[in-house]
Structure formats: C-alpha cells, structure tokens
Scaffold this active site. Structure first.
Site, short mmCIF file in Angstrom:
data_model
loop_
_atom_site.label_atom_id
_atom_site.label_comp_id
_atom_site.label_asym_id
_atom_site.label_seq_id
_atom_site.Cartn_x
_atom_site.Cartn_y
_atom_site.Cartn_z
N GLY A 135 0.88 -1.47 -0.28
CA GLY A 135 0.27 -0.23 -0.08
C GLY A 135 0.90 1.29 -0.17
O GLY A 135 0.67 2.16 -1.18
N GLU A 203 19.90 -0.41 3.04
CA GLU A 203 20.71 -2.12 3.49
C GLU A 203 19.39 -2.89 2.36
O GLU A 203 18.66 -3.09 3.11
CB GLU A 203 20.87 -2.38 5.08
CG GLU A 203 22.29 -3.40 4.83
CD GLU A 203 22.10 -3.51 6.19
OE1 GLU A 203 23.38 -4.43 6.97
OE2 GLU A 203 21.61 -2.46 7.13
N ASP A 248 6.19 -1.84 16.09
CA ASP A 248 5.46 -2.92 15.19
C ASP A 248 6.31 -4.24 15.70
O ASP A 248 6.34 -5.17 14.11
CB ASP A 248 5.43 -2.67 14.34
CG ASP A 248 4.08 -2.97 13.29
OD1 ASP A 248 3.89 -4.02 14.06
OD2 ASP A 248 4.06 -3.12 11.66
#
Lengths: 1018, 189
Positions: A135, A203, A248
């Site tokens: 999204g 990275e 999260d």
C-alpha cells in the site's frame, strides 16, 4: 543399456512382496546376467527404505525461496496513520513481484536505465528489480553507483506522497531508523524527502523474514529461539537508547540474513521518539494487532516497554508457531491482547522449558511496570540462558515476581553471589529460587568452579613485507597490519554447596588453563598459530581484583581458583602492538556468534571482567600493530614527494572538499562527493601513501583519471579504501584494495578505522600491483579482464591524473610519494591466428579475396583489402610474407576504410612486390593522403618471388620505417597526417597477384624514436 | 476471471472436452501463483502452507463458494491444479537458475556457504524431467506422483482420483518414488 521400466516395476514390486532376506535370491533368479537391471532394483529397494517425499519441502513453501527480503518489504498491513480508518480490517499483503515481469506500471518516476534489462534509474541508483509492493508504494532493488553496493529503495507511492501525513510518516521512519546504528537494525543509507516521489535507501538484506521461517519450519528450537530473541532484544536496546519505540515488532518485521541468520529489525514505520507527543495523542491505533501491547491496543501512550511485550509475543510465536492472541476479527484480537492471558506455552509445546515460559510470561505482563524494564536486560538474560543451554546445563527457573525483584535476582545470577545466601528459609525470596534451581544441577556437589582459558586463536597476517620485483619496495613501516588474535577463556563455574563449618563459605571460581581452541579467523589469509598457550605477541594477561594481581594467565598453568566477582583484565603486549578490541561474554556465545558482535574498543590494555559461576566466560582479544610514526622520506633516486604535509601545491582541488590540516591531506565532511587530483598526468609509476579513515568511511585512489564530468570510481582505475566492518555487507569487489568494479583483493585486507594504513600501488602498462599493509592484495593484468575493459573505458587509459576521493566521510592521507617508471617493454602480439580471419574485416564495398589455407593467410587478385583497427601512433608490425612472380601486395598503416577514387585506401603503403613494375618494389613506402603528395622511400633490396621474407613496418609518432629482412629500406615522416586513421590493412593487387602471410605480429612502441635518420621527403 | 466461465470450463472438462483443460490450466496456474506469493509474503497465522489448502483456495476463488458444494469437476480441477503447481514450481526454479547464472553481479557474500535453495531447485528440475520420462512409460504412476507431490493430495486420495484401490495406490507410489529417486540421483539412497 537403459533399464526397462516395466520389467523393473514388476521386479521391484515382487521384491517388496517377499521378506527382505529372500530378495537377493529373487533378484538373482530374475535378473540373471542383467547386472544393470539388478543394480537398479537394488538401488530402488534401498531408497525405498527411506520413507518421505520426493520434494524436500511442501511445494508451496518452496515458492517462497529466492526472494530478497528487504527492510520494509513485508510491511503491508498498516495504512496511513493519518487516514480515516484506524487500520484496515484485512491487512493488505505485500505482493511479491516477479522480477522478470517488467512491471513498468507505477514506475514512471524512473528515468531510463543505463544497462539493458534494468528497470530504470533513480538518482545515482540503477534499479534492477522490484522486490515488493504494498500500500505504501514499492521496494526496489538497486545498485548504488557511487558507493558500489546493492541497496533496497523504498519509494512512497505517488498517491501517498500527496498526503502530508503519509509523507511525514515516511520521513519519520527514515530518520528514526537512521538514528539507530546497530547490527541488528536494518541500516538506512539515505533519505530523499524532497524527491518526487520521496524515497529512502536502505541496506538490502539477502534473506527471509522470521515469519517466513516460522511458516516454513514451525516452532523453533529453544537454542535458536534464544539466539534470535537475544538479537532482537539487542536491536531494540539500541533503538530504545535513541529514545525510539519501534511499535511494530512482529515476525515479518524481523529479517534473517542469509547464511549467518543475523537478525535485523526493519520497518520503523511506526517508530516514534518517545516525547513526540503530537502523534501519540492522536488516539489512532497503528500497528499489527496480534503483536501489539495492551497499551497500544487501548490507544494509550506507550514507551519502550511496549516493544518488550511485543517481543514476548514474538517469542511465544517462536515457541508455538503462532501469536497467542489469535482471534477472528481485529476487535477480538485487540480484546485478547488487552484482557486475555495467553494459553500457557507448555500446554501448546511441552518441549519449552519452564524458565523460558517464565521469561515470556514476564514480558507478557499486562502492566508495563511488571515486565522486564529494559531490552538490554532481556538481551543479557537471553544471552546467559543461551550460553547455559549450549553448555548443556540446566537453567534455573525464573519465578515471576515484580520487575524489581527480577532485576535483582538477575543481577545475583550474573554475579554469582546469590548462592551465598543459600539458606533455605524464605520461600518468597527470589534468590532462594535460584539456589533451588542450582541444586538440580547434576554434579553440583563436585563443586569445582573452573575457568578455562582458551587460547589464542589465531594470528592472521602478515608482518612480512613483500617486495615488488626489481624495486626497493620498502619495509612497511607504519603498516597497521592486521594482527588479530582471539583468545578465549573459559570460566567454568559451579557452585560448591557443601558448607564447611568455620571455613571459607561460598563459591569459588576456578581458573584452568586449557589447550588451545580455535574458532574463527577474521581474515581469509589467517594462519592459525598457537604458541603454547598464548599468542607470542601477548606478553602478559593479568587478572586483577581491586588493583591486586590475582592471576597471571601467561605464566600460570594449571588451575587457579578465583571467586566469582568483578575483576579487571590487564593485557600487556609486545612493542609494536596494541590491544585494539576485546569482547567479554559467555564463552559459547562468543564462539557461536563470531564476527563483530559485542566488540569493544580497548582503551589502553585493561578492561573489566566479571567471573560468574553461571556460565563460562570467554574473552576475545584483537591486537593491532602500532605504527612506526618515524617515517623518513625516501631518498632513493626517482622518488618524489607529492604531499609535503603543509600545502597542496602538487594537487588541484575540485570543489571545497579537501583541506590540509595537522600534516594530513584530508577530506572535509560536507557530504558531497568530490575528488582531488594531481596537477599533471602520470603514466607508469609506483605510488605510496598512508591513509586513515574515520569509522564507516570510504575513499579511493584514482589512477590515470581524467577531469571531465562527474567522477566515479567506476569510470576508471581506482583502488578502494573502505571501513568494511562498519559498512557490514559489501561485496568483495568493493573491499579495501579491490580494483573498483573489476577485481577483488586477492586476500582480504582489513582497514581499521582511526588507524594509519600503508598503501603501495605499482602501475605498469596494464599490470596493477597493490600492497596494503604488507599484504600483497593485487597483482593483475587488466588484459585478463576484457569484459571490464569494455565496460570501463577508463581502464584502457595509459596516463592520467592521480586522484583521491572524498566520499563525504573523513579520509586522511599523508606521506604521499611517487616514482615514475619507464614503460615496460611490450610483448609481441600475433594478429593472425593461423585459423581464420578473426580480427580482420574486408572492405564493405570491395570483394573479399582473402582466405586461410594450411595456416597461411592468402590474398588473391583482384584487388582486395583486409582491415584491422585499434592502432595508435606508435607501433611495430612484423610480417612473414611472400609474393608470387609478377604479383604485388602491401601492408598499409595509418589508414582507414575511406577509399580513394581508384578504390584503394589512403595511408602509408609498404609494398610487397616481386617486380619493379611501377616502381613499387618491395620495401618501398608510399604515403598517400588527401592534399598530400605521394612519397616514396629508397629501395635497397628486392626479394625473390615465392620466397618467404620478413617485412617490418614501424611507426613512431609519425615517423614510418620499413625493413626487409631486418634492413632498413625506407623511412618517411608523415608528421601529423593520418592522425585518426587508426587502421592497418593488408592489400593484394590485380593481375594474378597472390600474396601470403605466415604471421603478422604487433607490438606497441614508446612515443618517440630514439634516433631518426634517413627520412626522405620529396 | 468471472467464476461462471471457470465453472463452464470445468463442466466442459468433465464432459471430456480436451481444449477446455488447456484453457483452464493457465487460469489455475495464475491463481496458484498469485495465491502462493500472497500467502508467503503476508503474515500468516497458520503454520506451513499446505498445497491442498492452496488448491482448495484457488478452486474457491475461481469457481466460487456456491458451486464448491457440488464439486462436479473436482477431480479434473485437482488434476489441472497439480499440473499447474508443477509448472509454477518449475518456472520458479528455472527463473532462479537463470537469475543465478545471469548478471546478478553484486551478489553479496558474507560467508562461503553452499546455497541449499540451489540444490533444491536443481533437484526440482531434475524431478520434473524424470517425471516427464516416467509419464511416457507409465502414465498412471506419473499421474499419481503429480497429484500427490504437486497437488498435495494424500497417496490414497490421489489413488482415488485415478480409480485405484488404496493398496494399489501405495504400490504405485512406492515404485514411482523409488524409480524417480534413482533417476534424479537422490542423495538419500
């Protein structure tokens, strides 16, 4: 003869029907002389013993392989925090995009690719493929052409870029993550917030997510879980130290690097500084419900302890295969997170030890003050448990209690003092729990607390300086050769439970010197060396307590008893060395997590050391060679200083990127790329310099560079200098002493930041030699890399500026000196391969009358020419040739495919002629250019028809000489004419001419002839 | 893809229309690929994803929930799905092999380790070839392997699809597995 399948099937099934002992007889009867068939049936019967499937894994799981997991790749599922919905009912998965499907949709912001097959360009990033979509936008895999590394680029989708809050969040992610420098956090290289659309460069991790691993393998082993959990906690500790809460933490945001399975936390999309009140008060729930903390689920302010709850959930999932808060629908999940106690782990997976279940239980405390209070604490605890599990020892269970008690208990466990209070009295005393736990340890009664020393591991390198042949290659003074030594001690601690009345009570730690133990060398060229018990360059390892020496590990062999507690290690090394780094930790942890984990920079030769009965303590040491700072400028003839330590008069600056300070020529760190170059060109030379990089810095020495345009190492010959420890994953092609983009260093060389290193480069023709701190890192001929020569035109340059690169990071140079060399004698190159016309081209408008017959190149009438290009102003051609009676031919130099009106090329013709017809006898030179009359050389010799002879044609900066059988026959100076005509040609005439060549050889010549004589010019 | 079209195709396959199977295959292939990619990338609370689950979901998505109760074309769909799964896997392995041999010029190496995924891919490709050869000599055995190994059906279920008794199915499987392992040089020999 192939085995008949129907027959094999019949026999195989028949064999299965009889008991195993009877099968041999059956096969004997049935197969007779058909040994092939018999072998096949036997093999089939053998493999039949192994049940199982034909594929190693479920086919659907196999599909997941081959993707490159990237920071942010798996972070679907969260909509823009500023949008109206709190979060979507159904998470929006990131769709992996097939790399081969040219997914041009949505990539319109890319400019055209510079390499075919790539998707396009974004700034100086060449985009190779789309790795993920979601999204938020896309994640691209790209090559950073400036830093020469593969990166992942996360591009905010244009739709989101238009939204202020999405943009803000995107930028916040970049800044938050960029602030955290830790090997367990995906590094952010760059953020382009003003770009349209904005993107961040990070990275690129080659590996899979923890979620992938969980999906494929189900619950993990305890050891592996601890290893992963400890690393997550370490990454979190680093983030928390910066005041950031990840918010999260979930398996899909934990990446496992391929091979080493190093844990990397990614997706700081929700991370916020703790004091960033404006967002925390928005009441918007963001995050993934199944891994949220209760305070997150309730929309309350969160602090770092929220991440610890999520970590608990991750660990739970690793134990059981799934989150404990599964439910149908988001609200049900949230409710469970807030209210429900997870099902006890051991009910789901009874292999999980109680102590681990207890640790997770404490992480899962609904009230944050009842959890562990810091990620550091969790990391340490998990590290200890890991060490214990690996050592095969039972681990004391941790009772649930208040965090404070737990912290105290933990401290006790670490220091080992708790056993002193082994009075089995108060059952509520957490320390008693430890004591009880200890009692369960088999063999505790033996009560020897041992500390093993594991000795030096290895010395890599390289004190032997090598010399370039024929030149006084200097002893590499000042070389910071990598002297790495790892030494480990094993402290084996066991508690002595027996009370000795009136005597010393308590725990004794024993120190035992053991035989050498090897684990890992840091460099490819590491030679493992044991010198008895310790590396020869270590003179003394003293263990001190309160300033008093309690043990000398070098002289003291055998067992030393030391009480558990805090000590100091004092390392004395030989002159010329210093202790560069050390690490202390559970021995098995050190042994199993080699690499950069936990290294500390040594300040002086001492560091603290805690001995405990809880696990074996290991120490790893790394020595570095100190520099001899008494550099004396070279006095040998030919060496010239290029930098005097005071000014930059030998150098030209480009941009404001360089300065002279403290006797060094150094970059200014204004994050711009610019280079510094010599005032004049150098062709072949030896160059020596010393350099020093700041941690994480990168630079390069450019050779034979030129001045136009934006300069990159990929455009010409460049020798890389980089702190690759800090950069983590860089390819070998980009390590220190590699020739950028062409050849990796032959041996790994290690650039240590803040230390001076010595670099010596010798460039002679296409041969490049590099010695770094005495390590011979390169000795290559660029001609062996034709693909690179084609790709990087600058490699073919014969001369140019010497440059130093500013990469926006601090690089210092000093003692730069150079010795110019005369070019090496070039070798003959055969232009005719004896087989075919490879390398030669007939003229497009004329017939091709050339053939190879019996290894000889034959040209026949009528008129025909064979061209070959790539010849400069100075060269020597040597042909073995013959001509038939009455025929004529020529070798033409400084020509092009442009034809005169009579269909012959312009250029200088060295005639091959058996007659005196037209005066073009063999050895005559006719030079024909537009508006320039024909010149002829003198004729001295005329070879006989059909006899082989040697024809030499030399060109030296416009002076053309022809020789027949070694004798000069003519010479013409054509001056600047024919410049740009870089072809040579072979010609055959009309009227039955047959010209033959056995060989045509070429070599380069120096620019100007030593002597110029007898040129005749009409 | 509107579900009724798939239903019609399945009906046609059931009636024995060969071209319908050809038309069905690419649809199933695409759906499986999409599903697999989606599953493996997004967070999945379940454990390992079973191919049967994938095939069932593909069926539900392609045919629609109502029709699934009366699973007329079930066996045909399973056969098609197993073949599609095989194609998906083989294509994937080939692509990876191509990538590996192609210009992946900046492959980052931390340590020199064998790449288990490569072995797996090579083995998969070898199995595919061996299975094709087996199909020429013993079509029933090959079909059973395809249904079981790629379609995710149990040996028994796969046998049922082919009208084999349980015992026969296991014997076919035992033979085919042993034969194929020998053909592809299975290290477990």
């Amino acid at each position: 003869m192939p085995v008949d399948l129907a027959r094999a099937k019949e026999l195989f099934l028949a064999a299965l029907d009889v008991p195993a002992p009877e099968r041999a007889a059956l096969l004997e009867r049935a197969c007779g002389d058909d040994h092939e068939l018999r072998r096949r049936i036997e093999a089939m019967l053998q493999t039949h013993e192994n049940s199982g499937e034909l594929l190693p894994r479920a086919p659907s799981a196999m599909l997941a392989e081959g993707g490159v997991a990237v920071g942010g790749m798996t972070d679907g599922g969260v909509t823009d925090a500023g949008a109206t919905a709190a979060f979507p009912q159904q998470s929006q998965p990131v769709t992996r995009v097939d790399a081969t499907s040219s997914d041009a949709d949505g990539l319109s912001f890319l400019s055209p690719a510079s390499t075919p097959g790539h998707l396009g360009r974004l700034g100086h990033y060449e985009v190779q493929e789309v790795i993920g979509k979601g999204g938020f936008g896309v994640v691209l895999k790209a090559f950073d052409e400036r830093l020469h590394r593969v990166v992942a680029i996360k591009v905010l989708s244009p739709a989101y870029a238009a939204s202020g809050s999405a943009r803000k969040r995107f930028i916040r992610e970049a800044r938050a993550a960029a602030a955290v420098k830790n090997e367990h956090v995906v590094g952010i290289h760059d953020v382009q917030e003003d770009a349209q659309p904005p993107y961040l460069v990070m990275e690129c991790i080659d590996g899979i997510s923890l979620q992938d691993k969980l999906d494929r393998h189900g619950p993990l082993e305890v050891k592996e879980m601890l290893r992963i959990g400890m690393q997550i906690a370490e990454g979190l500790a680093a983030a928390h130290k910066q005041g950031l809460v990840h918010r999260d933490i979930k398996p899909s945001n934990i990446l496992l690097e391929n091979g080493v399975e190093r844990v990397k936390i990614t997706y700081f999309g929700l991370a916020r500084a703790v004091d960033d009140a404006s967002v925390t008060q928005s009441g918007v729930v963001a995050g993934t419900p199944m891994y949220m903390s209760p305070e997150q689920a309730e929309g309350l302010p969160v602090d770092h302890r929220s991440d610890l709850f999520s970590l608990g959930t991750v660990l739970y999932a690793l134990c059981t295969g799934h989150s404990p808060f599964r439910a149908s629908g988001t609200h049900a999940v949230l409710k469970r997170v807030i209210d429900a106690s997870p099902r006890p782990i051991r009910e789901v997976n009874n292999e999980i030890p109680e102590w681990l279940s207890d640790i997770i239980g404490q992480l899962h405390a609904k009230k944050s003050e009842e959890r562990f209070q810091t990620a550091r604490e969790v990391a340490e605890l998990l590290g200890q448990r890991l060490a214990a599990v690996q050592a095969g020892r039972e681990v004391p269970s941790v009772r649930r209690g208040s965090a404070a008690a737990a912290a105290e208990r933990d401290k006790d466990i670490r220091s080992g003092v708790s056993a002193e209070s082994g009075d089995p009295g108060d059952p509520g005393d957490p320390r008693r729990a430890v004591a009880v736990g200890q009692r369960r340890i088999p063999g505790t009664a033996l009560a020897a607390v041992a500390v093993l020393i594991l000795v030096p591991l290895y010395v890599s390198f390289v004190l032997r300086p090598e010399r370039f042949s024929g030149h006084g290659w200097p002893w590499l003074i000042g070389a910071f050769g990598l002297a790495a030594l790892l030494a480990g001690f094993l402290l084996l601690v066991q508690s002595r439970r027996r009370r000795i009345a009136g005597a010393l009570a308590g725990i004794l730690a024993g120190l035992v010197l053991s035989s050498p133990f090897v684990y890992r060398s840091l460099t490819d060229q590491g030679t493992l060396t044991y010198s008895g018990t310790i590396d020869a360059n270590i003179e003394r390892i003293l263990i001190k307590r309160d300033g008093e020496v309690v043990a000398d590990l070098i002289t003291k062999h055998g067992t030393i008893q030391l009480p558990a507690g805090d000590y100091e290690a004092e390392i004395t090394v030989k002159d010329g060395y210093e202790l560069a780094k050390y690490r202390v930790g559970p021995f098995s942890h050190l042994a199993n997590t080699p690499g950069a984990l936990g290294w500390q920079k040594a300040a002086g030769g001492t560091f603290p050391l805690t001995l405990t009965r809880d696990f074996h303590v290991g120490i790893s040491l790394e020595l570095a060679k100190t520099i001899d700072r008494s550099y004396t400028p070279k006095t040998e003839p030919g060496w010239v200083q290029l930098f005097n330590g005071k000014d930059h008069k030998e150098w030209d600056f480009i941009g404001p990127y360089w300065k002279v300070a403290d006797g060094t020529l150094r970059t200014t760190q204004n994050l711009s790329v610019g280079w510094l170059h010599t005032k004049r060109d150098y062709a072949d030379f030896e160059l020596e310099l010393e350099y020093r990089l700041a941690p994480g810095a990168k630079s390069a020495v450019f050779l034979r560079g030129w001045l136009q345009g934006d300069i990159h190492g990929s455009e010409f010959l460049a020798i890389q200098l980089i702190d690759d420890w800090a950069s983590g994953m860089i390819g070998k092609l980009n390590g220190t002493a590699s020739i950028v983009d062409v050849v990796a260093a032959k041996q790994r060389v290690d650039t240590k930041p803040k230390s001076w290193h010595m670099l010596a480069i010798k460039v002679q023709g296409r041969r490049i030699q590099v010695v770094h701190d005495g390590v011979r890192a390169q000795d290559v001929n660029l001609d062996d890399y034709p693909e690179a020569l084609k790709r990087i035109p600058g490699l073919t340059k014969k001369t140019g500026r010497i440059g130093l690169q500013n990469f926006g990071t601090l690089a210092e140079f000093r003692n730069i000196r150079i010795k110019e060399l005369s070019p090496e004698k070039p070798a003959w190159v055969q232009l005719f391969n004896g087989k075919d016309l490879t390398g030669w081209t007939p003229h497009a408008r004329l017939p091709n009358n050339w053939k190879v017959e019996n290894g000889i190149l034959v040209g026949r009438s009528p008129n025909s020419y064979l061209f070959r290009d790539g010849f400069g102003k100075s060269f020597h051609l040597r042909a073995e040739t013959r001509i038939n009676d009455g025929g004529y031919g020529a070798i033409i130099v400084h020509t092009s495919s442009e034809l005169r009106s009579n269909n012959s090329p312009f250029g200088c013709w060295a005639s091959i002629n058996s007659t005196e017809k037209s005066g073009y006898k063999t050895g005559v030179l006719s030079c024909v250019y537009l508006n320039w009359p024909v010149f002829r050389g003198a004729v001295e010799k005329l070879p006989r028809p059909n006899e082989w002879f040697v024809l030499d044609v030399l060109s030296q900066d416009g002076l053309i000489t022809v020789k027949v059988d070694g004798k000069n026959t003519s010479q013409v100076d054509i001056g600047g004419r024919g410049g740009g005509s870089n072809h040579i040609a072979l010609g055959v005439g009309n009227q039955g001419s047959v010209v033959e060549f056995k060989s045509i050889a070429f070599k380069e010549l120096p620019a100007k002839p030593a002597t110029g004589t007898s040129g005749t010019r009409n | 893809m509107p579900s009724h079209e798939v239903t019609q195709l399945l009906d046609a396959v059931t009636r024995g229309a060969a071209h319908a199977a050809e038309q069905l295959l690419p649809l199933v292939y695409e759906e499986l690929r999409r599903l697999a990619a989606g599953y493996l990338d997004c967070e999945n609370p379940g454990h390992t994803l079973q191919p049967t689950a994938l095939v069932h979901e593909a069926y539900l998505r392609l045919v629609g929930g109502e029709a699934s109760a009366e699973w007329q074309g079930r066996s045909h769909f399973l056969a098609t799905a197993a073949l599609a799964m095989r194609h998906v896997l083989i294509d994937n392995a080939r692509r990876k092999r191509r990538d590996k041999h192609g210009g992946d010029r900046q492959r980052v190496e931390l340590v020199d380790q064998p790449d288990p995924a490569t072995d797996e891919d090579e083995r998969l490709l070898a199995l595919d070839e061996a299975l094709t050869r087996l199909a020429n000599a013993d079509a029933a055995a090959a079909e059973l392997v395809q249904l079981h190994t790629f379609g995710g059906l149990s040996v028994e279920e796969a046998g049922k699809q082919l009208g084999l008794s349980r015992a026969t199915a296991y014997r076919q499987w035992a033979f085919a597995r042993a034969w194929l392992r020998c053909e592809i040089g299975d290290p477990r020999q």
